[in-house]
Write an enzyme that holds these catalytic residues in place. Structure first.
Site, PDB file in Angstrom:
ATOM      1  N   GLU A   1      -8.491 -70.261 -35.738  1.00 42.44           N
ATOM      2  CA  GLU A   1      -7.723 -71.420 -35.303  1.00 42.44           C
ATOM      3  C   GLU A   1      -8.548 -72.693 -35.513  1.00 42.44           C
ATOM      4  O   GLU A   1      -9.748 -72.720 -35.242  1.00 42.44           O
ATOM      5  CB  GLU A   1      -7.377 -71.265 -33.821  1.00 42.44           C
ATOM      6  CG  GLU A   1      -6.589 -72.415 -33.234  1.00 42.44           C
ATOM      7  CD  GLU A   1      -6.345 -72.257 -31.741  1.00 42.44           C
ATOM      8  OE1 GLU A   1      -5.350 -72.829 -31.255  1.00 42.44           O
ATOM      9  OE2 GLU A   1      -7.137 -71.567 -31.061  1.00 42.44           O
TER      10      GLU A   1
ATOM     11  N   LYS B   1       2.158 -71.988 -32.964  1.00 40.62           N
ATOM     12  CA  LYS B   1       1.622 -71.657 -31.647  1.00 40.62           C
ATOM     13  C   LYS B   1       2.683 -72.029 -30.620  1.00 40.62           C
ATOM     14  O   LYS B   1       3.116 -73.178 -30.542  1.00 40.62           O
ATOM     15  CB  LYS B   1       0.325 -72.421 -31.383  1.00 40.62           C
ATOM     16  CG  LYS B   1      -0.392 -71.992 -30.106  1.00 40.62           C
ATOM     17  CD  LYS B   1      -1.763 -72.645 -29.998  1.00 40.62           C
ATOM     18  CE  LYS B   1      -2.548 -72.117 -28.805  1.00 40.62           C
ATOM     19  NZ  LYS B   1      -3.921 -72.695 -28.729  1.00 40.62           N
TER      20      LYS B   1
ATOM     21  N   CYS C   1      -4.219 -67.707 -30.753  1.00 42.58           N
ATOM     22  CA  CYS C   1      -5.081 -67.842 -29.576  1.00 42.58           C
ATOM     23  C   CYS C   1      -4.353 -67.590 -28.249  1.00 42.58           C
ATOM     24  O   CYS C   1      -4.072 -66.452 -27.889  1.00 42.58           O
ATOM     25  CB  CYS C   1      -5.741 -69.216 -29.606  1.00 42.58           C
ATOM     26  SG  CYS C   1      -7.169 -69.356 -28.493  1.00 42.58           S
TER      27      CYS C   1
END
Length: 512
Positions: free
Chosen positions: A266, A341, A375
Protein backbone atom coordinates in the site's frame (compact mmCIF):
# COMPACT_ATOMS: atom_id res chain seq x y z
CA UNK A 1 -12.97 -63.99 8.41
CA UNK A 2 -10.98 -62.47 11.27
CA UNK A 3 -8.20 -59.96 10.76
CA UNK A 4 -5.63 -62.30 12.30
CA UNK A 5 -6.40 -64.86 9.57
CA UNK A 6 -5.52 -62.45 6.75
CA UNK A 7 -2.22 -63.12 5.03
CA UNK A 8 -2.71 -61.05 1.90
CA UNK A 9 -5.17 -58.49 0.50
CA UNK A 10 -4.97 -57.70 -3.20
CA UNK A 11 -6.94 -55.19 -5.27
CA UNK A 12 -6.71 -56.29 -8.89
CA UNK A 13 -8.52 -56.14 -12.21
CA UNK A 14 -11.32 -58.59 -12.82
CA UNK A 15 -10.61 -61.24 -15.49
CA UNK A 16 -12.85 -63.75 -17.23
CA UNK A 17 -11.01 -66.51 -15.35
CA UNK A 18 -12.58 -65.12 -12.17
CA UNK A 19 -16.12 -65.59 -13.46
CA UNK A 20 -17.16 -68.76 -11.64
CA UNK A 21 -15.93 -67.43 -8.32
CA UNK A 22 -17.58 -64.07 -9.08
CA UNK A 23 -20.91 -65.79 -9.74
CA UNK A 24 -20.75 -67.67 -6.43
CA UNK A 25 -19.82 -64.46 -4.62
CA UNK A 26 -22.80 -62.59 -6.09
CA UNK A 27 -25.23 -65.36 -5.22
CA UNK A 28 -24.08 -65.32 -1.58
CA UNK A 29 -24.11 -61.51 -1.45
CA UNK A 30 -27.62 -61.03 -2.89
CA UNK A 31 -29.54 -63.81 -1.15
CA UNK A 32 -32.71 -61.71 -1.03
CA UNK A 33 -32.68 -61.42 -4.83
CA UNK A 34 -32.63 -64.87 -6.49
CA UNK A 35 -30.66 -65.13 -9.74
CA UNK A 36 -29.15 -61.67 -9.13
CA UNK A 37 -25.84 -62.39 -10.78
CA UNK A 38 -24.22 -61.35 -14.04
CA UNK A 39 -24.02 -63.90 -16.83
CA UNK A 40 -20.64 -64.74 -18.27
CA UNK A 41 -21.32 -63.00 -21.60
CA UNK A 42 -22.24 -59.81 -19.73
CA UNK A 43 -18.98 -59.80 -17.77
CA UNK A 44 -17.13 -60.46 -21.00
CA UNK A 45 -18.81 -57.43 -22.58
CA UNK A 46 -17.83 -55.24 -19.62
CA UNK A 47 -14.21 -56.37 -19.79
CA UNK A 48 -14.05 -55.66 -23.52
CA UNK A 49 -15.58 -52.20 -23.20
CA UNK A 50 -13.94 -50.89 -20.03
CA UNK A 51 -11.46 -53.29 -18.38
CA UNK A 52 -10.01 -50.72 -15.94
CA UNK A 53 -13.48 -50.10 -14.53
CA UNK A 54 -13.87 -53.67 -13.26
CA UNK A 55 -11.93 -54.60 -10.11
CA UNK A 56 -12.01 -57.24 -7.38
CA UNK A 57 -10.56 -57.60 -3.92
CA UNK A 58 -8.98 -60.93 -3.07
CA UNK A 59 -8.16 -62.01 0.49
CA UNK A 60 -5.75 -64.91 0.79
CA UNK A 61 -6.43 -65.54 -2.89
CA UNK A 62 -10.24 -65.73 -2.43
CA UNK A 63 -12.58 -63.26 -4.12
CA UNK A 64 -13.97 -61.09 -1.31
CA UNK A 65 -15.56 -58.19 -3.19
CA UNK A 66 -16.11 -56.57 -6.56
CA UNK A 67 -16.85 -53.19 -8.17
CA UNK A 68 -18.17 -52.84 -11.73
CA UNK A 69 -18.62 -49.55 -13.58
CA UNK A 70 -19.05 -47.86 -16.96
CA UNK A 71 -18.61 -44.34 -18.32
CA UNK A 72 -21.70 -42.51 -19.53
CA UNK A 73 -22.71 -39.23 -21.11
CA UNK A 74 -24.77 -38.45 -18.05
CA UNK A 75 -26.81 -35.59 -19.48
CA UNK A 76 -28.28 -38.03 -22.02
CA UNK A 77 -30.17 -39.85 -19.27
CA UNK A 78 -33.29 -38.59 -17.50
CA UNK A 79 -32.99 -37.74 -13.82
CA UNK A 80 -35.45 -40.53 -12.96
CA UNK A 81 -33.71 -43.23 -15.00
CA UNK A 82 -33.82 -46.93 -14.15
CA UNK A 83 -31.05 -49.48 -13.81
CA UNK A 84 -32.24 -51.10 -17.01
CA UNK A 85 -31.93 -47.82 -18.92
CA UNK A 86 -28.49 -46.92 -17.61
CA UNK A 87 -27.09 -50.35 -18.53
CA UNK A 88 -28.72 -50.46 -21.97
CA UNK A 89 -30.98 -53.38 -20.98
CA UNK A 90 -27.96 -55.03 -19.30
CA UNK A 91 -25.85 -54.96 -22.49
CA UNK A 92 -23.66 -52.01 -21.36
CA UNK A 93 -24.01 -50.45 -24.80
CA UNK A 94 -24.50 -47.19 -22.91
CA UNK A 95 -20.77 -47.15 -22.10
CA UNK A 96 -19.26 -44.03 -23.71
CA UNK A 97 -15.43 -43.86 -23.59
CA UNK A 98 -15.61 -40.08 -24.07
CA UNK A 99 -18.39 -39.59 -21.52
CA UNK A 100 -18.16 -37.41 -18.44
CA UNK A 101 -19.37 -39.52 -15.48
CA UNK A 102 -18.30 -42.84 -13.96
CA UNK A 103 -21.49 -44.81 -13.27
CA UNK A 104 -21.35 -47.54 -10.64
CA UNK A 105 -23.03 -50.70 -11.92
CA UNK A 106 -22.37 -52.98 -8.98
CA UNK A 107 -20.36 -53.16 -5.79
CA UNK A 108 -20.48 -55.79 -3.06
CA UNK A 109 -18.50 -57.52 -0.35
CA UNK A 110 -19.02 -61.25 0.24
CA UNK A 111 -20.76 -61.80 3.63
CA UNK A 112 -17.88 -63.71 5.17
CA UNK A 113 -15.51 -60.79 4.54
CA UNK A 114 -17.71 -57.96 5.78
CA UNK A 115 -16.57 -55.83 8.70
CA UNK A 116 -13.00 -55.55 7.37
CA UNK A 117 -13.64 -52.19 5.62
CA UNK A 118 -12.81 -53.72 2.26
CA UNK A 119 -15.61 -51.80 0.57
CA UNK A 120 -13.77 -48.54 1.24
CA UNK A 121 -10.87 -49.81 -0.90
CA UNK A 122 -13.21 -50.38 -3.83
CA UNK A 123 -14.65 -46.88 -3.52
CA UNK A 124 -11.20 -45.34 -3.16
CA UNK A 125 -10.19 -47.07 -6.39
CA UNK A 126 -13.25 -45.68 -8.16
CA UNK A 127 -12.45 -42.17 -6.95
CA UNK A 128 -8.85 -42.43 -8.15
CA UNK A 129 -10.03 -43.78 -11.50
CA UNK A 130 -12.48 -40.91 -11.82
CA UNK A 131 -9.74 -38.38 -11.12
CA UNK A 132 -7.25 -40.05 -13.47
CA UNK A 133 -9.80 -40.07 -16.31
CA UNK A 134 -10.79 -36.44 -15.57
CA UNK A 135 -14.48 -37.28 -15.17
CA UNK A 136 -16.99 -34.98 -13.46
CA UNK A 137 -17.80 -37.47 -10.75
CA UNK A 138 -19.28 -40.82 -9.77
CA UNK A 139 -23.01 -41.57 -9.86
CA UNK A 140 -25.05 -44.66 -9.07
CA UNK A 141 -28.41 -45.79 -7.74
CA UNK A 142 -27.94 -47.03 -4.22
CA UNK A 143 -30.25 -49.68 -2.78
CA UNK A 144 -31.98 -49.09 0.58
CA UNK A 145 -32.43 -52.71 1.72
CA UNK A 146 -33.84 -51.86 5.15
CA UNK A 147 -36.58 -49.62 3.78
CA UNK A 148 -39.16 -52.41 3.69
CA UNK A 149 -39.12 -52.46 7.49
CA UNK A 150 -40.28 -48.83 7.62
CA UNK A 151 -42.32 -48.51 4.42
CA UNK A 152 -45.62 -48.45 6.30
CA UNK A 153 -44.64 -45.42 8.40
CA UNK A 154 -42.03 -43.51 6.39
CA UNK A 155 -41.74 -42.16 2.86
CA UNK A 156 -38.44 -42.83 1.07
CA UNK A 157 -37.48 -39.18 1.66
CA UNK A 158 -38.15 -39.46 5.40
CA UNK A 159 -36.25 -42.73 5.53
CA UNK A 160 -33.20 -41.20 3.87
CA UNK A 161 -33.24 -38.25 6.28
CA UNK A 162 -33.32 -40.58 9.29
CA UNK A 163 -30.42 -42.57 7.86
CA UNK A 164 -28.47 -39.33 7.42
CA UNK A 165 -29.11 -38.35 11.04
CA UNK A 166 -28.21 -41.92 12.15
CA UNK A 167 -31.64 -42.60 13.62
CA UNK A 168 -31.85 -45.59 11.28
CA UNK A 169 -29.00 -47.76 10.02
CA UNK A 170 -29.14 -48.94 6.42
CA UNK A 171 -26.23 -51.26 5.50
CA UNK A 172 -25.91 -49.76 2.02
CA UNK A 173 -26.95 -46.11 2.31
CA UNK A 174 -25.17 -45.53 5.63
CA UNK A 175 -21.97 -46.86 4.07
CA UNK A 176 -22.33 -44.68 0.96
CA UNK A 177 -22.84 -41.51 3.00
CA UNK A 178 -19.80 -42.30 5.16
CA UNK A 179 -17.77 -42.50 1.94
CA UNK A 180 -18.65 -38.92 0.89
CA UNK A 181 -21.48 -39.78 -1.48
CA UNK A 182 -24.40 -37.39 -1.16
CA UNK A 183 -28.04 -38.29 -1.87
CA UNK A 184 -29.52 -36.34 -4.78
CA UNK A 185 -33.01 -37.78 -5.29
CA UNK A 186 -35.20 -40.84 -4.90
CA UNK A 187 -35.51 -43.15 -7.92
CA UNK A 188 -38.79 -45.04 -8.13
CA UNK A 189 -38.88 -48.43 -9.82
CA UNK A 190 -35.09 -48.38 -10.20
CA UNK A 191 -34.19 -52.06 -9.87
CA UNK A 192 -36.71 -54.74 -10.77
CA UNK A 193 -37.03 -57.43 -8.10
CA UNK A 194 -35.41 -55.41 -5.30
CA UNK A 195 -38.22 -56.09 -2.83
CA UNK A 196 -36.14 -55.17 0.22
CA UNK A 197 -35.93 -51.60 -1.14
CA UNK A 198 -39.51 -51.68 -2.48
CA UNK A 199 -37.75 -51.06 -5.82
CA UNK A 200 -36.72 -47.62 -4.61
CA UNK A 201 -33.12 -46.44 -4.86
CA UNK A 202 -31.24 -43.30 -3.89
CA UNK A 203 -29.35 -41.48 -6.61
CA UNK A 204 -25.93 -40.86 -5.06
CA UNK A 205 -23.16 -38.64 -6.37
CA UNK A 206 -19.52 -37.95 -5.63
CA UNK A 207 -18.01 -34.85 -7.20
CA UNK A 208 -14.47 -34.90 -8.59
CA UNK A 209 -12.99 -31.67 -7.22
CA UNK A 210 -10.07 -31.98 -9.64
CA UNK A 211 -12.24 -32.16 -12.74
CA UNK A 212 -11.23 -29.79 -15.53
CA UNK A 213 -13.69 -29.15 -18.29
CA UNK A 214 -12.00 -29.91 -21.62
CA UNK A 215 -10.58 -26.70 -23.04
CA UNK A 216 -10.10 -26.21 -26.77
CA UNK A 217 -7.80 -23.27 -26.13
CA UNK A 218 -4.03 -23.66 -25.90
CA UNK A 219 -3.97 -22.14 -22.39
CA UNK A 220 -5.22 -23.62 -19.14
CA UNK A 221 -5.50 -22.46 -15.55
CA UNK A 222 -2.54 -23.25 -13.33
CA UNK A 223 -2.92 -25.41 -10.24
CA UNK A 224 0.36 -24.58 -8.47
CA UNK A 225 0.74 -20.80 -8.34
CA UNK A 226 3.96 -18.97 -7.46
CA UNK A 227 3.57 -15.76 -5.50
CA UNK A 228 6.17 -13.00 -5.44
CA UNK A 229 5.78 -10.59 -2.51
CA UNK A 230 7.80 -7.37 -2.57
CA UNK A 231 8.78 -6.02 0.83
CA UNK A 232 9.46 -2.50 -0.35
CA UNK A 233 12.08 -0.20 1.19
CA UNK A 234 10.90 3.38 1.54
CA UNK A 235 13.70 5.59 0.20
CA UNK A 236 13.85 8.99 -1.54
CA UNK A 237 13.05 9.10 -5.28
CA UNK A 238 13.29 12.32 -7.22
CA UNK A 239 11.09 11.29 -10.14
CA UNK A 240 8.43 8.78 -11.14
CA UNK A 241 10.99 7.27 -13.50
CA UNK A 242 13.34 6.59 -10.57
CA UNK A 243 10.52 4.98 -8.60
CA UNK A 244 9.48 2.75 -11.51
CA UNK A 245 13.08 1.75 -12.17
CA UNK A 246 13.17 0.27 -8.67
CA UNK A 247 9.77 -1.33 -9.18
CA UNK A 248 10.98 -2.90 -12.43
CA UNK A 249 14.03 -4.27 -10.61
CA UNK A 250 11.77 -6.24 -8.27
CA UNK A 251 9.42 -7.33 -11.06
CA UNK A 252 12.40 -8.58 -13.02
CA UNK A 253 13.62 -10.47 -9.94
CA UNK A 254 10.37 -12.28 -9.15
CA UNK A 255 9.60 -12.99 -12.82
CA UNK A 256 13.08 -14.50 -13.09
CA UNK A 257 11.81 -17.11 -10.62
CA UNK A 258 8.75 -17.58 -12.85
CA UNK A 259 6.36 -16.06 -10.33
CA UNK A 260 2.75 -15.72 -11.43
CA UNK A 261 1.99 -12.69 -9.25
CA UNK A 262 3.98 -9.70 -7.99
CA UNK A 263 2.41 -7.98 -4.98
CA UNK A 264 3.42 -4.41 -4.06
CA UNK A 265 2.53 -2.71 -0.74
CA UNK A 266 0.00 0.00 0.00
CA UNK A 267 1.21 3.54 -0.85
CA UNK A 268 4.57 2.23 -2.11
CA UNK A 269 4.86 5.47 -4.12
CA UNK A 270 4.69 7.70 -1.01
CA UNK A 271 8.37 8.79 -1.36
CA UNK A 272 7.31 11.01 -4.27
CA UNK A 273 5.53 13.26 -1.76
CA UNK A 274 8.90 14.55 -0.52
CA UNK A 275 8.98 17.18 -3.26
CA UNK A 276 5.71 18.57 -1.90
CA UNK A 277 6.63 18.46 1.77
CA UNK A 278 6.23 22.24 1.92
CA UNK A 279 2.51 21.78 1.26
CA UNK A 280 -0.11 20.68 3.74
CA UNK A 281 -0.72 16.93 4.02
CA UNK A 282 -4.03 17.05 2.08
CA UNK A 283 -2.40 19.08 -0.70
CA UNK A 284 0.69 16.85 -0.85
CA UNK A 285 -1.23 13.60 -1.28
CA UNK A 286 -3.40 15.16 -3.98
CA UNK A 287 -0.23 16.09 -5.84
CA UNK A 288 0.88 12.46 -5.45
CA UNK A 289 -2.42 11.34 -6.99
CA UNK A 290 -1.43 13.07 -10.24
CA UNK A 291 1.18 10.33 -10.83
CA UNK A 292 -1.22 7.37 -10.47
CA UNK A 293 -2.30 7.10 -14.10
CA UNK A 294 1.29 7.08 -15.39
CA UNK A 295 2.34 4.49 -12.79
CA UNK A 296 -0.53 2.15 -13.70
CA UNK A 297 0.31 2.49 -17.39
CA UNK A 298 3.93 1.53 -16.68
CA UNK A 299 2.92 -1.42 -14.50
CA UNK A 300 0.71 -2.71 -17.30
CA UNK A 301 3.70 -2.55 -19.66
CA UNK A 302 5.77 -4.52 -17.14
CA UNK A 303 3.05 -7.16 -16.69
CA UNK A 304 3.13 -7.88 -20.41
CA UNK A 305 6.88 -7.69 -20.99
CA UNK A 306 7.73 -9.76 -17.89
CA UNK A 307 4.76 -12.16 -18.28
CA UNK A 308 3.49 -11.69 -14.74
CA UNK A 309 0.29 -10.52 -13.06
CA UNK A 310 1.03 -7.39 -11.01
CA UNK A 311 -0.99 -6.22 -8.03
CA UNK A 312 0.05 -2.59 -7.78
CA UNK A 313 -0.42 -2.16 -4.04
CA UNK A 314 -2.34 1.08 -3.70
CA UNK A 315 -2.08 4.74 -4.65
CA UNK A 316 -4.12 7.89 -4.05
CA UNK A 317 -6.54 8.71 -6.86
CA UNK A 318 -8.92 11.60 -7.35
CA UNK A 319 -12.24 10.76 -8.98
CA UNK A 320 -14.95 13.39 -9.42
CA UNK A 321 -13.09 15.58 -6.96
CA UNK A 322 -12.99 12.92 -4.23
CA UNK A 323 -9.78 11.35 -2.91
CA UNK A 324 -9.70 7.54 -2.81
CA UNK A 325 -7.13 4.88 -1.95
CA UNK A 326 -7.10 2.50 -4.93
CA UNK A 327 -5.01 -0.12 -6.63
CA UNK A 328 -4.88 -1.88 -9.97
CA UNK A 329 -4.52 -5.48 -11.09
CA UNK A 330 -2.45 -5.55 -14.27
CA UNK A 331 -2.85 -8.96 -15.85
CA UNK A 332 -0.18 -10.37 -18.12
CA UNK A 333 -2.69 -10.56 -20.97
CA UNK A 334 -2.81 -6.75 -20.96
CA UNK A 335 -6.16 -6.26 -19.20
CA UNK A 336 -6.44 -3.97 -16.15
CA UNK A 337 -8.86 -4.02 -13.19
CA UNK A 338 -9.36 -1.43 -10.45
CA UNK A 339 -9.99 -2.12 -6.76
CA UNK A 340 -10.74 0.27 -3.89
CA UNK A 341 -10.02 0.53 -0.20
CA UNK A 342 -13.47 0.40 1.36
CA UNK A 343 -12.61 1.18 4.97
CA UNK A 344 -10.25 4.12 5.31
CA UNK A 345 -8.55 4.58 8.67
CA UNK A 346 -9.36 7.45 11.02
CA UNK A 347 -5.91 8.87 10.21
CA UNK A 348 -6.59 8.80 6.45
CA UNK A 349 -9.81 10.70 7.04
CA UNK A 350 -8.37 13.18 9.55
CA UNK A 351 -5.07 13.98 7.82
CA UNK A 352 -5.88 13.58 4.12
CA UNK A 353 -9.66 13.80 3.85
CA UNK A 354 -9.79 10.41 2.14
CA UNK A 355 -13.09 8.64 1.40
CA UNK A 356 -13.77 4.90 1.32
CA UNK A 357 -14.74 3.23 -1.95
CA UNK A 358 -17.93 1.28 -2.60
CA UNK A 359 -17.07 -1.62 -4.94
CA UNK A 360 -16.00 -5.08 -3.81
CA UNK A 361 -15.41 -7.82 -6.38
CA UNK A 362 -13.35 -10.90 -7.15
CA UNK A 363 -11.12 -11.09 -10.21
CA UNK A 364 -10.62 -13.96 -12.64
CA UNK A 365 -7.00 -14.65 -13.59
CA UNK A 366 -5.11 -17.39 -15.38
CA UNK A 367 -4.19 -18.67 -11.89
CA UNK A 368 -7.65 -18.90 -10.38
CA UNK A 369 -10.00 -16.36 -8.88
CA UNK A 370 -8.45 -13.81 -6.52
CA UNK A 371 -9.54 -11.09 -4.15
CA UNK A 372 -7.67 -7.93 -3.10
CA UNK A 373 -8.24 -6.02 0.14
CA UNK A 374 -6.15 -2.98 1.06
CA UNK A 375 -4.72 -3.01 4.60
CA UNK A 376 -7.50 -1.97 7.04
CA UNK A 377 -10.11 -3.80 4.95
CA UNK A 378 -8.72 -7.18 6.00
CA UNK A 379 -9.75 -6.39 9.58
CA UNK A 380 -13.40 -6.63 8.53
CA UNK A 381 -14.22 -10.34 8.06
CA UNK A 382 -17.40 -9.68 6.08
CA UNK A 383 -15.43 -8.52 3.03
CA UNK A 384 -13.30 -11.63 2.65
CA UNK A 385 -16.32 -13.83 3.33
CA UNK A 386 -18.19 -12.17 0.46
CA UNK A 387 -15.16 -12.75 -1.76
CA UNK A 388 -15.04 -16.38 -0.61
CA UNK A 389 -18.66 -16.73 -1.67
CA UNK A 390 -17.53 -15.60 -5.13
CA UNK A 391 -14.98 -18.42 -5.14
CA UNK A 392 -11.58 -16.81 -4.54
CA UNK A 393 -8.52 -19.03 -4.09
CA UNK A 394 -6.03 -16.33 -3.07
CA UNK A 395 -6.56 -13.11 -1.13
CA UNK A 396 -3.91 -10.42 -1.61
CA UNK A 397 -3.47 -7.73 1.04
CA UNK A 398 -1.14 -4.79 0.31
CA UNK A 399 -0.64 -2.90 3.57
CA UNK A 400 1.18 0.00 5.22
CA UNK A 401 1.68 0.08 8.99
CA UNK A 402 3.87 2.37 11.05
CA UNK A 403 4.02 0.51 14.37
CA UNK A 404 4.26 -3.12 15.32
CA UNK A 405 0.82 -2.81 16.92
CA UNK A 406 -0.72 -1.82 13.60
CA UNK A 407 1.15 -4.58 11.81
CA UNK A 408 -0.07 -7.18 14.32
CA UNK A 409 -3.67 -6.24 13.61
CA UNK A 410 -3.19 -6.77 9.88
CA UNK A 411 -1.13 -9.93 10.31
CA UNK A 412 -3.46 -11.73 12.73
CA UNK A 413 -6.63 -10.71 10.90
CA UNK A 414 -5.13 -11.87 7.59
CA UNK A 415 -4.29 -15.26 9.06
CA UNK A 416 -7.81 -15.57 10.43
CA UNK A 417 -9.20 -14.85 6.96
CA UNK A 418 -7.19 -17.77 5.53
CA UNK A 419 -8.72 -20.17 8.05
CA UNK A 420 -12.27 -18.81 7.86
CA UNK A 421 -12.43 -18.75 4.08
CA UNK A 422 -10.28 -21.76 3.20
CA UNK A 423 -8.00 -19.74 0.95
CA UNK A 424 -4.42 -18.51 0.76
CA UNK A 425 -3.71 -14.99 1.99
CA UNK A 426 -0.62 -13.02 0.93
CA UNK A 427 0.31 -9.76 2.68
CA UNK A 428 3.07 -7.35 1.61
CA UNK A 429 4.16 -4.13 3.31
CA UNK A 430 6.83 -1.43 3.29
CA UNK A 431 9.81 -1.04 5.61
CA UNK A 432 12.19 1.79 6.52
CA UNK A 433 11.38 5.46 7.00
CA UNK A 434 10.71 8.67 5.11
CA UNK A 435 12.03 11.60 7.17
CA UNK A 436 10.96 14.19 4.57
CA UNK A 437 7.35 13.07 4.15
CA UNK A 438 4.75 14.18 6.66
CA UNK A 439 2.49 11.43 8.08
CA UNK A 440 4.63 8.69 6.42
CA UNK A 441 7.75 8.87 8.56
CA UNK A 442 8.17 5.27 9.88
CA UNK A 443 7.17 1.82 8.60
CA UNK A 444 7.06 -1.68 10.08
CA UNK A 445 6.34 -4.84 8.07
CA UNK A 446 6.86 -8.55 7.74
CA UNK A 447 5.38 -9.90 4.53
CA UNK A 448 3.84 -13.38 4.77
CA UNK A 449 1.80 -16.05 3.01
CA UNK A 450 -0.87 -17.74 5.15
CA UNK A 451 -2.69 -21.02 4.57
CA UNK A 452 -5.62 -22.81 6.19
CA UNK A 453 -4.65 -24.97 9.18
CA UNK A 454 -5.27 -28.56 8.14
CA UNK A 455 -3.27 -31.71 7.47
CA UNK A 456 -2.21 -30.78 3.92
CA UNK A 457 -0.89 -27.38 5.04
CA UNK A 458 1.76 -26.13 7.48
CA UNK A 459 0.60 -26.82 11.04
CA UNK A 460 1.01 -23.16 12.00
CA UNK A 461 -0.76 -21.89 8.88
CA UNK A 462 2.31 -20.01 7.60
CA UNK A 463 3.60 -20.99 4.17
CA UNK A 464 6.38 -18.39 3.99
CA UNK A 465 7.52 -15.30 5.90
CA UNK A 466 9.98 -12.51 5.16
CA UNK A 467 12.58 -11.12 7.54
CA UNK A 468 10.93 -8.31 9.54
CA UNK A 469 11.86 -4.77 8.49
CA UNK A 470 14.29 -5.79 5.74
CA UNK A 471 13.98 -5.04 2.03
CA UNK A 472 13.57 -8.32 0.17
CA UNK A 473 11.34 -10.46 -2.00
CA UNK A 474 9.40 -13.47 -0.71
CA UNK A 475 8.52 -16.36 -3.01
CA UNK A 476 6.00 -19.08 -2.23
CA UNK A 477 4.19 -21.79 -4.18
CA UNK A 478 0.53 -22.43 -3.33
CA UNK A 479 -1.37 -25.49 -4.53
CA UNK A 480 -4.97 -24.70 -5.49
CA UNK A 481 -5.95 -28.37 -5.60
CA UNK A 482 -5.27 -28.59 -1.85
CA UNK A 483 -8.01 -26.01 -1.36
CA UNK A 484 -10.46 -28.13 -3.37
CA UNK A 485 -9.61 -31.12 -1.21
CA UNK A 486 -10.01 -29.06 1.96
CA UNK A 487 -13.40 -27.71 0.84
CA UNK A 488 -14.73 -31.26 0.44
CA UNK A 489 -12.84 -33.39 2.97
CA UNK A 490 -11.04 -31.17 5.47
CA UNK A 491 -10.93 -31.91 9.19
CA UNK A 492 -13.30 -28.95 9.43
CA UNK A 493 -15.09 -27.22 6.56
CA UNK A 494 -15.68 -23.61 7.50
CA UNK A 495 -17.40 -22.65 4.27
CA UNK A 496 -19.54 -25.74 3.87
CA UNK A 497 -20.61 -25.94 7.51
CA UNK A 498 -21.88 -22.37 7.83
CA UNK A 499 -25.38 -22.26 9.29
CA UNK A 500 -27.02 -20.36 6.46
CA UNK A 501 -30.35 -21.38 7.92
CA UNK A 502 -29.57 -19.04 10.82
CA UNK A 503 -27.74 -16.17 9.13
CA UNK A 504 -26.81 -14.81 5.74
CA UNK A 505 -24.42 -12.23 4.29
CA UNK A 506 -25.18 -10.26 1.15
CA UNK A 507 -23.63 -7.39 -0.76
CA UNK A 508 -25.74 -4.30 -1.24
CA UNK A 509 -25.85 -2.37 -4.47
CA UNK A 510 -23.83 0.82 -3.84
CA UNK A 511 -25.71 4.08 -4.05
CA UNK A 512 -24.83 6.27 -7.01
Amino acid sequence: MNIEDIENIELTYLTLEDYQELKEAMVSSYQSMPDAYWKEHQIKALLLKFPEGQVVIKVNGMLAGCALSIIVDYDHFPGNHTYKQITGNYTFNTHAPKGDVLYGIDVFIVPGFRGLRLGRRLYDYRKELCENLNLRGIVFGGRIPNFHKYADTLTPKQYIQKVKTKEIHDPVLSFQISNDFHPVKVLKGYLEGDEASNEFAVLLEWDNIYYEKPNLKATSNKKVVRLGLIQWQMRPYETVEDLMEQAEFFIDAVSGYRADFALFPEFFNAPLMAENNHLSEPEAIRELAKHTEAIVYKFSEFSISYNINIICGSMPEIKDGTLYNVGYLCRRDGTIERYEKLHVTPDEVKVWGMVGGSELKAFDTDCGKIGILICYDVEFPELSRLLADEGIDILFVPFLTDTQNGYSRVRHCAQARAIENECYVAIAGSVGNLPKVHNMDIQFAQSMVFTPCDLSFPSNGIKAEATPNAEMILLADVDLDLLRELNKAGSVRNLQDRRKDLFDLKKKTPKK
